[in-house]
Each structure stands twice: as C-alpha cells, then as structure tokens.
Design a protein around this motif. Sequence first.
Motif, PDB file in Angstrom:
ATOM      1  N   UNK A  29     -11.559  -0.810  -0.683  1.00 42.31           N
ATOM      2  CA  UNK A  29     -11.002  -2.034  -1.263  1.00 42.31           C
ATOM      3  C   UNK A  29     -12.096  -2.903  -1.873  1.00 42.31           C
ATOM      4  N   UNK A  33     -12.882  -3.960  -5.798  1.00 45.11           N
ATOM      5  CA  UNK A  33     -13.023  -5.359  -6.224  1.00 45.11           C
ATOM      6  C   UNK A  33     -14.256  -5.510  -7.111  1.00 45.11           C
ATOM      7  N   UNK A 161       6.113  -1.897   3.565  1.00 49.44           N
ATOM      8  CA  UNK A 161       6.185  -2.801   2.405  1.00 49.44           C
ATOM      9  C   UNK A 161       4.792  -3.286   2.005  1.00 49.44           C
ATOM     10  N   UNK A 162       3.994  -3.648   2.997  1.00 47.26           N
ATOM     11  CA  UNK A 162       2.666  -4.177   2.703  1.00 47.26           C
ATOM     12  C   UNK A 162       1.652  -3.085   2.374  1.00 47.26           C
ATOM     13  N   UNK A 164       2.202  -1.322  -0.157  1.00 49.51           N
ATOM     14  CA  UNK A 164       2.419  -1.184  -1.608  1.00 49.51           C
ATOM     15  C   UNK A 164       1.730  -2.304  -2.369  1.00 49.51           C
ATOM     16  N   UNK A 165       1.216  -1.951  -3.538  1.00 53.37           N
ATOM     17  CA  UNK A 165       0.594  -2.972  -4.369  1.00 53.37           C
ATOM     18  C   UNK A 165       1.596  -3.493  -5.393  1.00 53.37           C
ATOM     19  N   UNK A 166       1.116  -4.311  -6.314  1.00 51.92           N
ATOM     20  CA  UNK A 166       1.987  -4.965  -7.290  1.00 51.92           C
ATOM     21  C   UNK A 166       2.765  -3.981  -8.160  1.00 51.92           C
ATOM     22  N   UNK A 171      -1.673   1.817  -2.033  1.00 48.66           N
ATOM     23  CA  UNK A 171      -3.091   1.653  -2.334  1.00 48.66           C
ATOM     24  C   UNK A 171      -3.899   2.881  -1.889  1.00 48.66           C
TER      25      UNK A 171
ATOM     26  N   UNK B  14      -5.775  -6.263  -4.260  1.00 48.83           N
ATOM     27  CA  UNK B  14      -5.321  -5.586  -3.042  1.00 48.83           C
ATOM     28  C   UNK B  14      -4.684  -6.538  -2.029  1.00 48.83           C
ATOM     29  N   UNK B  16      -2.252  -8.570  -3.098  1.00 52.92           N
ATOM     30  CA  UNK B  16      -0.949  -8.899  -3.684  1.00 52.92           C
ATOM     31  C   UNK B  16       0.090  -7.862  -3.289  1.00 52.92           C
ATOM     32  N   UNK B  17       1.299  -8.338  -2.986  1.00 52.55           N
ATOM     33  CA  UNK B  17       2.373  -7.417  -2.624  1.00 52.55           C
ATOM     34  C   UNK B  17       3.171  -7.025  -3.868  1.00 52.55           C
ATOM     35  N   UNK B  20       3.819  -9.518  -6.432  1.00 48.34           N
ATOM     36  CA  UNK B  20       2.678 -10.189  -7.038  1.00 48.34           C
ATOM     37  C   UNK B  20       2.211 -11.388  -6.233  1.00 48.34           C
ATOM     38  N   UNK B  23      -0.063 -11.386   0.313  1.00 50.20           N
ATOM     39  CA  UNK B  23       0.567 -10.954   1.561  1.00 50.20           C
ATOM     40  C   UNK B  23       0.282 -12.004   2.637  1.00 50.20           C
ATOM     41  N   UNK B  24       1.291 -12.419   3.359  1.00 54.77           N
ATOM     42  CA  UNK B  24       1.078 -13.499   4.326  1.00 54.77           C
ATOM     43  C   UNK B  24       0.063 -13.168   5.420  1.00 54.77           C
ATOM     44  N   UNK B  25       0.004 -11.923   5.904  1.00 58.92           N
ATOM     45  CA  UNK B  25      -1.054 -11.627   6.876  1.00 58.92           C
ATOM     46  C   UNK B  25      -2.450 -11.900   6.301  1.00 58.92           C
TER      47      UNK B  25
END
Lengths: 245, 245
Positions: A29, A33, A161-162, A164-166, A171, B14, B16-17, B20, B23-25
């Motif tokens: 990750x 970036x 769900x998390x 998955x990316x945009x 990922x 990475x 963003x869900x 877009x 992610x809250x975590x």
Amino acid sequence: MGLTYQMKMKIPFDMADMNGHIKLPDVILLSLQVSGMQSIELGVSDKTILEDYNLVWIITDYDIEVVRLPRFAEEITIETEALSYNRLFCYRRFTIYDEAGQELIHMMATFVLMDRDSRKVHAVEPEIVAPYQSDFDKKLIRGPKYESLEEPVSKDYHVRFYDLDMNGHVNNSKYLDWIFEVMGADFLTQYIPKKINLKYVKEVRPGGVITSAVERTGLESKHEITSDGATNAQAIITWQEMKKD
Amino acid sequence: MGLTYQMKMKIPFDMADMNGHIKLPDVILLSLQVSGMQSIELGVSDKTILEDYNLVWIITDYDIEVVRLPRFAEEITIETEALSYNRLFCYRRFTIYDEAGQELIHMMATFVLMDRDSRKVHAVEPEIVAPYQSDFDKKLIRGPKYESLEEPVSKDYHVRFYDLDMNGHVNNSKYLDWIFEVMGADFLTQYIPKKINLKYVKEVRPGGVITSAVERTGLESKHEITSDGATNAQAIITWQEMKKD
C-alpha cells in the motif's frame, strides 16, 4: 533508467504486526502511494489517465526480496523508479532503505494499462510513460513457473466490503493478506518472507468467497488463490527464520 | 480545555471505499496517529509511559457524529484535544475539517490507562496527563444504554493474524470493520453512519472467531460483538442516506 522518487516515513503503530514488524500488505500500500505521488508530480496521475484515456494501471507481478522487515517507529525511505517498458509491460522498482541507507526490501512490480470499461489490457501509451524517462526495452522479465498444488491445505475467506477499492476491485495488497493468513499465527511468529513471487491471474469478484491454498515444503511455500473455479493469483514464497532482537 | 494538535492530509486511494468515501476504520486509525503524535511532541509518548509506568492507553467508548465522509484525494485536517479527565477517564475530542474549515466528523473518545501486565484499569497519573493541559472535571460522560438484541442477524469472522497489533490485541478500528461488514454491501452503498456509539466491553482474544450480530429497525441498528460466550463490544448506529454527487 528513469526518474526516481522518494518518500520518508516512520512506521506507525497500526502498521506493526505482533512481531513489531511492518505488515507486508502495508508495504505494498505504501509503495503504491509513493508511485502514485510520483505520477501526480509528473502530471500523469491516476485521475488524469482515467479521464484522458479511460485507462487504469494494474499490477500483474511482484518479485519481492526481504533482507529484514522495518520495525514500529523506525524511519524508512521508500524509493521508486520506472525502470523500463515494452509494448505491454512497465517495470518499476521499489526499494526500502533504513536510516543508514541500508536496503531492507527490494521489490520489482510489473504494471500494465487496462481499459476501464472493456477490462482488457491496453498497449503502453508513449505519452503516459514519457514523463518517467524510463527506457524502451523489448526484453520481457519473466517470473518463475508456478506449478499447481498437489495436496494443499486451504482456508476460505469472504471478500469483504472494505476489501474493495473505489473501482470495486480487491486491492492488490489483500491477496498477500490471504496468502499469509493461511500459514497460521505460529508460523508467522517464527518466520518472515525472504523472497516472494506473486502473479495476479484474474480479478477476484466482489461479494464472494476465495480459497487460499498452500503447500509448504521446508522453507518454501507455494500458494494459490482461487474463486468460482478459477485461479486468481499464484505465489511462491521462500521463508527465513526471524532474528530475535 | 487542553492543547490542540492538528495534522493535514489527503485521503489516499487505498483508504477509499467503493463509494469513494474514506473507510471509517481508517478514520479511527488516523485519529489515533494524530493523538499519538501529540503525545510524542509533549514528551509522554506511548513508548515512554510503557517504559516508565508499565501503562498503556486503551479506549473504552466512542461517540462519533458524521456530517459527511471525506472523499478520495480530499484534503482534510484532523484536530485533537484532550478535553478533561477524572479519576479514571480521560476525554478526548477529534474533529475532522474539510479544506474550507467545515466540520465533517466529530468524535469523542474515552481513554483509560491499563496496566500492561495485570490488564486492569489504572487510575489516571497526574504527571502523564499534565502536559496536555486539560482540566480535571469530576463529571462522568455516559454513553447510551445498550440493550441486548432480541432477534439479531449475525455473521462469524475469524480473528486474523494481521488484525493483531504489537501487543497481541485486536485493534480498536477492527471492531468497526466487523460492525459494518454485517450490514452487507447493498446497504453500505446506500447509507452512511450519521451517529455511532460504540462501547468496548472486553478484549477479543487472538486466534478465535467472533460473532458480529445486528438488529436493524429503519435507520437505527444495534450491534453486538461476542466471542467465547462473552460480549466484547456493543454499538448503536443511526444511518443517513448517502448524498449522490
């Protein structure tokens, strides 16, 4: 040889695993970036190439060599360089150095451009790669031959769900999660990877279940991620014993 | 009122869900990085209080209000302030602002000190909290009453190796993962939280399986994380429809 780009950072607490080492999926990750930041600086950001060409970068192969894993609170420098490209593939290096400039992790990644709608690989666009100043080189870099597993041990994982990316894709780093997880906590508190070859074959679909299979012989493990009867990724890992300190 | 500390950042790809949104975590992870940086600056880093007092900070409660969720590539400022403390509890505010200074997320967190070996709560040490210049205030901030669930829907999740931090604990942010995941992708692409109350009751043990249970009535959901027959965390979430833009 292309332009290099660097980022310095300290490993935060939440990136450290039980051994106090950076989690390898976080290495991926962070590296992405850094290459993403280079692309922004050079005017060819992911956003730009999506808007102007309807293309996205995807990664097909990793070749990772680990001398040692950076630790919590350690300052590292992540350097990246777009090395060369041919008709379809772009090769990029990521190197992680410690504060003394010693190489900790060396990672080669193969990138291809994919059309966002057709999901098909698109030939390298010269205008997209020119800013990186890497060389055209016909030579293909080939990964190892990944043999199918004979008597694997496996575990199933839900695609969350998390994960998955945009774009609704799993990922890249997530595959490493599944690959390591199946080794079990006992193994992972004694061994760290020395070399990882990882090949992405087919995208994992959102919402389903994947199977992470492994076959280990001594310090080598062979891996397969499968779902819906198809192979999504394959990997070969050589392990090394963790140095206690 | 105590000293404030700020960090500016852009939401990386990475985090963003599929919508877009951040992610809250990751909001929790980032916020804890910011309070951790303040502690380092004030000479009372996590490392220092562990070495000098054998104490670690743990979080017992969150009260989160979401106006809207920051988006991929958006620049945000995360601000934190240690507001007040009493004999056992320290109350800290995290506020996330957009570039125009509008409040996007407001989060109250209750911290307590825990003895690393006995795993018991330890009274607030005046020398540890003094540098933050927050006020002593006997008043306790109480969360809502969490009722037990009548007819919940639930899913089981394995506690993974990478869910654990250096102390072998499941990271706080992971609980939110389990709490959201059980809502399903359909729901999570239509609704975002408006208000979250979350209470940590008992640490999740490494290696096992947790059950994430939910009972939803309209735009309110009640949650329970349980394992080995005990309650680990409880939450109440009010949801709001996602604004399309």
